[in-house]
Motif scaffolding. Structure first.
Motif, short mmCIF file in Angstrom:
data_model
loop_
_atom_site.label_atom_id
_atom_site.label_comp_id
_atom_site.label_asym_id
_atom_site.label_seq_id
_atom_site.Cartn_x
_atom_site.Cartn_y
_atom_site.Cartn_z
N THR A 4 0.83 -1.20 0.00
CA THR A 4 0.00 0.00 0.00
C THR A 4 0.86 1.25 0.00
N ILE A 5 0.45 2.20 -0.80
CA ILE A 5 1.02 3.54 -0.75
C ILE A 5 0.02 4.38 0.02
N LEU A 6 0.45 4.90 1.14
CA LEU A 6 -0.39 5.75 1.98
C LEU A 6 -0.20 7.18 1.51
N VAL A 7 -1.30 7.85 1.15
CA VAL A 7 -1.23 9.19 0.59
C VAL A 7 -1.92 10.17 1.54
N ALA A 114 1.77 0.44 11.20
CA ALA A 114 1.84 -0.69 12.12
C ALA A 114 1.04 -1.89 11.62
N ALA A 115 0.02 -1.64 10.78
CA ALA A 115 -0.78 -2.73 10.22
C ALA A 115 0.06 -3.62 9.30
N GLY A 116 1.18 -3.09 8.79
CA GLY A 116 2.14 -3.94 8.11
C GLY A 116 2.18 -3.95 6.60
N ASP A 117 1.24 -3.35 5.89
CA ASP A 117 1.27 -3.45 4.44
C ASP A 117 1.65 -2.15 3.75
N VAL A 118 2.04 -1.11 4.49
CA VAL A 118 2.40 0.18 3.90
C VAL A 118 3.85 0.14 3.45
N ARG A 119 4.05 0.34 2.15
CA ARG A 119 5.40 0.36 1.59
C ARG A 119 6.04 1.72 1.76
N GLU A 120 5.24 2.77 1.54
CA GLU A 120 5.75 4.13 1.68
C GLU A 120 4.59 5.09 1.91
N VAL A 121 4.96 6.29 2.33
CA VAL A 121 3.99 7.35 2.56
C VAL A 121 4.31 8.48 1.59
N ALA A 122 3.29 8.96 0.89
CA ALA A 122 3.42 10.13 0.02
C ALA A 122 2.59 11.25 0.64
N LEU A 146 8.18 7.36 11.45
CA LEU A 146 7.78 6.12 10.79
C LEU A 146 8.99 5.35 10.28
N GLN A 147 8.81 4.08 10.11
CA GLN A 147 9.90 3.20 9.64
C GLN A 147 9.74 2.84 8.17
N VAL A 148 9.15 3.74 7.40
CA VAL A 148 9.00 3.54 5.95
C VAL A 148 9.43 4.82 5.25
N PRO A 149 9.76 4.73 3.96
CA PRO A 149 10.12 5.95 3.22
C PRO A 149 8.94 6.92 3.16
N VAL A 150 9.26 8.21 3.25
CA VAL A 150 8.25 9.27 3.18
C VAL A 150 8.67 10.24 2.08
N LEU A 151 7.80 10.42 1.11
CA LEU A 151 8.03 11.32 -0.01
C LEU A 151 7.12 12.53 0.15
N HIS A 152 7.67 13.73 -0.01
CA HIS A 152 6.86 14.95 0.10
C HIS A 152 6.78 15.60 -1.28
N LEU A 153 5.56 15.71 -1.79
CA LEU A 153 5.30 16.33 -3.08
C LEU A 153 4.49 17.59 -2.87
N TYR A 154 4.76 18.60 -3.69
CA TYR A 154 3.96 19.82 -3.64
C TYR A 154 2.81 19.72 -4.66
N ALA A 155 1.61 19.96 -4.19
CA ALA A 155 0.41 19.87 -5.04
C ALA A 155 0.52 20.80 -6.23
N GLY A 156 0.07 20.30 -7.36
CA GLY A 156 0.04 21.11 -8.57
C GLY A 156 1.37 21.26 -9.27
N THR A 157 2.42 20.59 -8.77
CA THR A 157 3.73 20.69 -9.39
C THR A 157 4.37 19.30 -9.41
N SER A 158 5.54 19.23 -10.00
CA SER A 158 6.32 17.99 -9.92
C SER A 158 7.47 18.16 -8.94
N GLU A 159 7.41 19.21 -8.11
CA GLU A 159 8.47 19.51 -7.14
C GLU A 159 8.34 18.63 -5.91
N LEU A 160 9.49 18.30 -5.37
CA LEU A 160 9.56 17.54 -4.12
C LEU A 160 9.79 18.51 -2.97
N GLY A 161 9.18 18.19 -1.83
CA GLY A 161 9.34 19.04 -0.64
C GLY A 161 10.47 18.56 0.22
#
Length: 161
Positions: A4-7, A114-122, A146-161
């Motif tokens: 799962t990708i948690l958004v 903690a439920a165990g199926d989250v691969r990363e958080v966006a 958290l113990q998973v990768p976390v990606l920060h994206l800015y809405a409306g762009t392709s920029e990373l936070g």
């Protein structure tokens, strides 16, 4: 079990935002779960600065006068944002699930991981001058906790936070 990708979003995702998220994992079969906080308690000073930097003078004025949304208003807005985001995923040909959570989304993120199926958080937000700079934004806090990768994206762009 499907990964799962948690958004985590602070507003309705546009079609371009959904496409950007999906393009990060092209060709993979993943589940998407959207979390939208019922945000009724934003920090006063940083929110006013953010509103002014985005040219939203009326919002800044309202916040300075103490006009925060009620819990009911915040939950109704978050529900609309969730429904719009799930519709954007559906329009892109991907099913997503989601929920509205309390004002601070970190406990909900912790529980989902903690439920165990989250691969990363966006985390998809607008830029927040003060919180982003001081690393008190949702993505920075999630990275610390958290113990998973976390990606920060800015809405409306392709920029990373």
């Amino acid at each position: 079990m499907t990964d799962t990708i948690l958004v985590l979003v602070e507003d309705t995702l546009a079609a371009a935002d959904v496409q950007h998220l999906l393009s990060l994992h092209e060709g993979e079969v993943l589940a998407y779960r959207v979390i939208v906080p019922a945000d009724s308690e934003r920090p006063l000073i940083s929110t006013i600065i953010d509103d002014l930097s985005m040219g939203e003078i009326r919002n800044a004025w309202d916040r300075a006068r103490g006009k925060e949304p009620s819990e009911h208003q915040a939950r109704a807005t978050a529900t609309e944002q969730l429904e719009g985001t799930l519709a954007a995923f559906a329009a892109a040909g991907r099913e997503a699930t989601g929920s509205v959570v309390a004002d601070d989304p970190l406990p909900a993120l912790r529980e989902a991981v903690a439920a165990g199926d989250v691969r990363e958080v966006a985390v998809v937000t607008y830029p927040h001058a003060v919180e982003d700079t001081l690393h008190r934004d949702w993505a920075s806090r999630a990275r610390e906790d958290l113990q998973v990768p976390v990606l920060h994206l800015y809405a409306g762009t392709s920029e990373l936070g």
